[in-house]
Design a protein around this motif. Structure first.
Motif, mmCIF file in Angstrom:
data_model
loop_
_atom_site.group_PDB
_atom_site.id
_atom_site.type_symbol
_atom_site.label_atom_id
_atom_site.label_comp_id
_atom_site.label_asym_id
_atom_site.label_seq_id
_atom_site.Cartn_x
_atom_site.Cartn_y
_atom_site.Cartn_z
ATOM 1 N N HIS A 151 0.837 -1.206 0.000
ATOM 2 C CA HIS A 151 0.000 0.000 0.000
ATOM 3 C C HIS A 151 0.867 1.250 0.000
ATOM 4 C CE1 HIS A 151 -3.651 -2.331 0.866
ATOM 5 N NE2 HIS A 151 -2.895 -3.054 1.673
ATOM 6 N N GLN A 156 -8.810 10.835 9.639
ATOM 7 C CA GLN A 156 -9.150 9.417 9.472
ATOM 8 C C GLN A 156 -8.323 8.878 8.311
ATOM 9 O OE1 GLN A 156 -13.077 7.911 8.968
ATOM 10 N NE2 GLN A 156 -13.908 8.969 10.754
ATOM 11 N N ARG A 166 -7.035 5.082 6.268
ATOM 12 C CA ARG A 166 -7.147 3.637 6.139
ATOM 13 C C ARG A 166 -6.042 3.126 5.230
ATOM 14 N NH1 ARG A 166 -11.869 0.135 3.107
ATOM 15 N NH2 ARG A 166 -10.706 -1.825 3.160
ATOM 16 N N PHE A 174 -7.337 0.738 10.152
ATOM 17 C CA PHE A 174 -8.068 2.004 10.140
ATOM 18 C C PHE A 174 -7.614 2.835 11.332
ATOM 19 C CE2 PHE A 174 -12.025 4.401 11.297
ATOM 20 C CZ PHE A 174 -12.077 5.209 10.167
ATOM 21 N N VAL A 202 -14.824 -5.319 -1.742
ATOM 22 C CA VAL A 202 -14.108 -4.039 -1.749
ATOM 23 C C VAL A 202 -12.871 -4.129 -2.630
ATOM 24 C CG1 VAL A 202 -14.922 -3.332 0.529
ATOM 25 C CG2 VAL A 202 -12.852 -4.677 0.344
ATOM 26 N N ASN A 227 -8.863 -2.690 -3.296
ATOM 27 C CA ASN A 227 -7.705 -2.006 -2.719
ATOM 28 C C ASN A 227 -7.514 -0.651 -3.382
ATOM 29 O OD1 ASN A 227 -6.836 -3.672 -0.703
ATOM 30 N ND2 ASN A 227 -5.208 -4.640 -1.886
ATOM 31 N N THR A 263 -4.699 1.070 -3.403
ATOM 32 C CA THR A 263 -3.401 1.105 -4.062
ATOM 33 C C THR A 263 -3.386 0.078 -5.186
ATOM 34 O OG1 THR A 263 -2.335 1.710 -1.977
ATOM 35 C CG2 THR A 263 -0.908 0.861 -3.726
ATOM 36 N N LYS A 318 -6.622 -5.026 -6.699
ATOM 37 C CA LYS A 318 -6.965 -6.292 -6.040
ATOM 38 C C LYS A 318 -8.304 -6.146 -5.328
ATOM 39 C CE LYS A 318 -3.559 -8.619 -4.075
ATOM 40 N NZ LYS A 318 -2.551 -8.932 -3.045
ATOM 41 N N TYR A 361 -11.311 -8.008 -2.771
ATOM 42 C CA TYR A 361 -11.570 -9.082 -1.820
ATOM 43 C C TYR A 361 -12.947 -8.867 -1.210
ATOM 44 C CZ TYR A 361 -9.956 -5.696 1.722
ATOM 45 O OH TYR A 361 -9.804 -4.590 2.518
ATOM 46 N N VAL A 406 -18.791 -1.834 5.231
ATOM 47 C CA VAL A 406 -17.355 -1.572 5.355
ATOM 48 C C VAL A 406 -17.067 -0.908 6.703
ATOM 49 C CG1 VAL A 406 -15.389 -0.304 4.413
ATOM 50 C CG2 VAL A 406 -16.987 -1.434 2.865
ATOM 51 N N GLN A 412 -15.458 7.916 7.608
ATOM 52 C CA GLN A 412 -15.182 8.884 6.543
ATOM 53 C C GLN A 412 -13.676 9.034 6.360
ATOM 54 O OE1 GLN A 412 -17.581 10.363 4.783
ATOM 55 N NE2 GLN A 412 -19.358 9.820 6.017
ATOM 56 N N PRO A 413 -12.975 7.984 5.901
ATOM 57 C CA PRO A 413 -11.518 8.117 5.766
ATOM 58 C C PRO A 413 -11.147 9.213 4.768
ATOM 59 C CG PRO A 413 -12.299 6.087 4.750
ATOM 60 C CD PRO A 413 -13.447 6.669 5.480
ATOM 61 N N VAL A 414 -10.207 10.059 5.186
ATOM 62 C CA VAL A 414 -9.742 11.152 4.322
ATOM 63 C C VAL A 414 -8.667 10.635 3.376
ATOM 64 C CG1 VAL A 414 -8.669 13.444 4.314
ATOM 65 C CG2 VAL A 414 -10.262 12.814 6.140
ATOM 66 N N VAL A 415 -7.858 9.712 3.879
ATOM 67 C CA VAL A 415 -6.789 9.113 3.080
ATOM 68 C C VAL A 415 -6.977 7.599 3.085
ATOM 69 C CG1 VAL A 415 -4.303 8.867 2.785
ATOM 70 C CG2 VAL A 415 -5.219 10.937 3.824
ATOM 71 N N GLU A 416 -6.847 6.985 1.910
ATOM 72 C CA GLU A 416 -6.918 5.517 1.803
ATOM 73 C C GLU A 416 -5.814 5.032 0.893
ATOM 74 O OE1 GLU A 416 -10.831 3.348 1.633
ATOM 75 O OE2 GLU A 416 -11.499 5.356 1.088
ATOM 76 N N SER A 417 -5.217 3.941 1.257
ATOM 77 C CA SER A 417 -4.212 3.361 0.353
ATOM 78 C C SER A 417 -4.230 1.853 0.481
ATOM 79 C CB SER A 417 -2.816 3.896 0.686
ATOM 80 O OG SER A 417 -2.324 3.326 1.870
#
Lengths: 116, 145
Positions: A70, A82, A84, A89, B99, B101, B103, B111, B113, B128, B140-145
């Protein structure tokens, strides 16, 4: 955002200063906090479990959450958001502080943690 | 030594059986399924009257694979994923959220899963959020990777 008050009697979850929020039991991959995105320098942060069982990441300076699969995530203690990263998380609970939550799954009558 | 040899011998004999032959031997049926999960079919899962046995079959077959192969219909989709629901006779429904990924992989693909969630989930976001012990509104994630 309010200031986080660290309770007494917390359990330090660092391993010689190294902060691994989650370790993949199947893949061996891990979500680890470093001082920056390039080196393996230890972060200016704490990782501990409160008496209630809640796991907390407390950063004293900006640091980076990294994982093999990631993109890295910058964690700024002045402005905790927030975030993830895969099955981890981070929920802000105060200035510089995040509750660390692992993804879970429902299995017919019980709940289990996701193993990556 | 002799016990070990006997066990290997039994295992070899079991492995040579066809699915039809194994099904004729009730005592061996569960062992067969444990050893040869690739022989499990969607029809076999749906025809299984015993809920506990069906649960084992589903687990061995793979929940996400079952959703795809059984033609389960998505009941809700949003930016967090897609929620599927499949009714199961005599058992709680199979509800899963698929869901992706954030990244991308090295080849540019993403990917995917699937995770099983409680049957009362009605939206993908709710599902989720549940996997992270959050309510739908507070996830409410602001950043996701």
């Amino acid at each position: 955002m309010t200031r986080y008050r660290k309770p007494t009697d917390t359990k330090d979850l660092r391993d010689q200063g190294r902060i691994t929020l989650a370790h993949g039991e199947v893949t061996g991959h891990h979500h680890t906090v470093y001082a920056d995105a390039e080196t393996d320098r230890l972060p200016a942060a704490e990782f501990f479990e409160e008496p209630s069982g809640r796991r907390v990441l407390l950063a004293l300076a900006p640091c980076v959450l990294r994982h093999q699969e990631h993109a890295p995530i910058l964690l700024d203690p002045a402005c905790p958001i927030q975030a993830r990263q895969g099955d981890v998380f981070l929920r802000p609970i105060g200035i510089g502080a995040w509750e660390v939550l692992r993804q879970r799954e429902y299995v017919a009558g019980e709940i289990v943690r996701v193993a990556d | 030594m002799s016990r070990a040899r006997s066990s290997v011998s039994r295992t070899k004999r079991l492995a040579t059986l066809t699915p039809e032959q194994a099904a004729q031997l009730p005592i061996l049926r569960d062992k067969w399924l444990a050893m040869r999960p690739e022989t499990i079919t969607v029809a076999q899962i749906q025809a299984e009257a015993n809920a506990e046995r069906r649960r084992v079959l589903l687990e061995r077959y793979g929940f996400a694979r079952y959703l795809t192969d059984s033609g389960a219909i998505p009941i809700h989709a949003d930016e967090t994923g897609t929620l599927y629901r499949q009714e199961l006779n005599g058992d709680e429904p199979l509800v899963m959220v698929r869901v992706r990924n954030s990244t991308p992989e090295h080849d540019g693909s993403a990917k995917e899963y699937a995770l099983r969630v409680p049957a009362e989930m009605t939206t993908a976001r709710q599902a989720v959020a549940w996997t992270f012990q959050q309510a739908a509104k507070s996830y409410q994630p602001v950043v996701e990777s």
